[in-house]
Design a protein around this motif. Structure first.
Motif, short mmCIF file in Angstrom:
data_model
loop_
_atom_site.label_atom_id
_atom_site.label_comp_id
_atom_site.label_asym_id
_atom_site.label_seq_id
_atom_site.Cartn_x
_atom_site.Cartn_y
_atom_site.Cartn_z
N ASN A 189 -123.81 28.24 -66.36
CA ASN A 189 -124.93 29.00 -65.80
C ASN A 189 -124.50 30.04 -64.78
OD1 ASN A 189 -124.15 27.17 -63.85
ND2 ASN A 189 -126.23 26.68 -63.18
N ILE A 190 -123.20 30.22 -64.55
CA ILE A 190 -122.71 31.24 -63.63
C ILE A 190 -122.65 32.58 -64.36
CG2 ILE A 190 -120.70 32.05 -62.35
CD1 ILE A 190 -122.27 29.94 -60.91
N ASN A 191 -123.25 33.61 -63.75
CA ASN A 191 -123.29 34.94 -64.37
C ASN A 191 -122.28 35.90 -63.78
OD1 ASN A 191 -125.66 34.46 -66.11
ND2 ASN A 191 -126.76 34.27 -64.18
N TYR A 192 -122.04 35.81 -62.45
CA TYR A 192 -121.17 36.77 -61.78
C TYR A 192 -120.18 36.05 -60.87
CZ TYR A 192 -124.63 40.32 -63.11
OH TYR A 192 -125.47 41.15 -63.80
N VAL A 193 -118.93 36.48 -60.92
CA VAL A 193 -117.92 36.08 -59.94
C VAL A 193 -117.56 37.35 -59.18
CG1 VAL A 193 -115.64 35.09 -59.56
CG2 VAL A 193 -117.06 34.25 -61.44
N ASN A 194 -118.02 37.43 -57.93
CA ASN A 194 -117.97 38.69 -57.19
C ASN A 194 -116.77 38.82 -56.26
OD1 ASN A 194 -120.50 39.66 -58.25
ND2 ASN A 194 -121.52 38.20 -56.89
N ASP A 195 -116.24 37.71 -55.77
CA ASP A 195 -115.15 37.79 -54.80
C ASP A 195 -114.41 36.46 -54.79
OD1 ASP A 195 -113.51 38.97 -52.94
OD2 ASP A 195 -114.94 38.85 -51.27
N ILE A 196 -113.16 36.48 -54.32
CA ILE A 196 -112.31 35.30 -54.27
C ILE A 196 -111.52 35.32 -52.96
CG2 ILE A 196 -110.24 34.23 -55.26
CD1 ILE A 196 -111.25 35.24 -58.02
N SER A 197 -111.39 34.15 -52.32
CA SER A 197 -110.59 34.04 -51.11
C SER A 197 -109.90 32.69 -51.09
CB SER A 197 -111.47 34.21 -49.86
OG SER A 197 -110.69 34.24 -48.68
N PHE A 198 -108.59 32.67 -50.80
CA PHE A 198 -107.81 31.44 -50.82
C PHE A 198 -107.88 30.73 -49.47
CE2 PHE A 198 -106.23 33.17 -54.70
CZ PHE A 198 -105.83 32.07 -55.44
#
Length: 265
Positions: A54-63
């Motif tokens: 159900n996830i549509n957008y992955v906008n940013d990532i941070s470790f």
């Protein structure tokens, strides 16, 4: 498909156990881990990190800091999710933060000594749903959060709110605009060309920058070694600032920016 089926929203260069990777997130709801060669010119292998259907957008990532790049947060749809880079899997989905999109997530490094072991601070920014007139249905906000790792096998990952950053003149209801931070200040762009600066730990609004123009600001970058700030946006200019006034309380009381525009190209 060999890659993303829609636009790529974010991309990170990662070293994990001395091997080079690129991690990408897209508007297809996918997160892809690319195993790269030493020159970063070709991918030897790729893995799809499991994201919910159900996830549509992955906008940013941070470790997560100090974890050897084992864990990362992703800004997905209205909130954030915690992932395991090594196992290519989702660990936990946290409750929604914004009514439309969460498009920024950034860990704040350098303050681990002020937190308990296994605790880390991160920032988020997002946009809200609009009404029939195109106005946001609630005030725009940025947040700082504390994520706590489990202390034993019976515990879970938890996220608690640290600070809320907002102002009656802060209108930032355009998605895919990037916040900036140097670990002390949060700089957040607006939809009308200004940048609001908050002290992360006091929550005080320190200054409002006005580079010129009324177009969206898209990215804010701190120089890695010098007290310079680079700003770019839809107006097509790059603005370079240097800080002249270091007395924060005077900044707040005078309600001006005291930051000199050095150059725009």
């Amino acid at each position: 498909s060999n890659g993303h089926q829609e636009e790529i929203s974010c991309i990170k260069q990662v070293f994990f156990k001395n091997d080079p990777y690129i991690l990408s997130g897209g508007q297809d709801g996918r997160i892809i881990k690319w195993t790269m060669d030493e020159t970063y010119t070709s991918a030897n292998m790729r893995h799809f990190i499991h994201t919910p259907e159900n996830i549509n957008y992955v906008n940013d990532i941070s470790f997560v800091p100090n974890c050897g790049n084992r864990f990362f947060l992703a800004a997905c749809d209205q909130g954030v999710q915690l992932y395991d880079f090594q196992e290519n899997c989702l660990i936990k989905t946290f409750p929604p933060i914004y009514s439309s999109f969460c498009d920024n997530v950034k860990f704040i490094e350098g303050y681990e000594s002020q937190l308990d072991e296994g605790e880390f601070l991160f920032l988020t920014r997002g946009v809200e749903l609009v009404d029939n007139e195109g106005e946001a249905t609630t005030f725009n906000t940025c947040h700082s959060w504390k994520i706590s790792f489990p202390k034993d096998k019976s515990s879970e990952f938890t996220v608690t709110n640290h600070k809320i950053f907002t102002h009656e003149e802060y209108y930032s209801n355009t998605w895919l605009m990037k916040i900036g931070t140097n670990g002390r200040y949060l700089l957040s762009p607006t939809s009308y060309g200004k940048i609001f600066i908050w002290n992360i730990f006091s929550g005080d609004l320190v200054a409002v920058l006005n580079p010129g123009g009324e177009r969206e600001i898209r990215d804010i970058i701190f120089h890695p070694t010098e007290p310079y700030l680079l700003i770019g946006g839809d107006a097509g200019n790059i603005y370079v600032y240097s800080q002249k006034q270091t007395d924060e309380m005077e900044l707040i009381s005078n309600n001006n920016n005291n930051i000199e525009e050095m150059e725009d190209e």
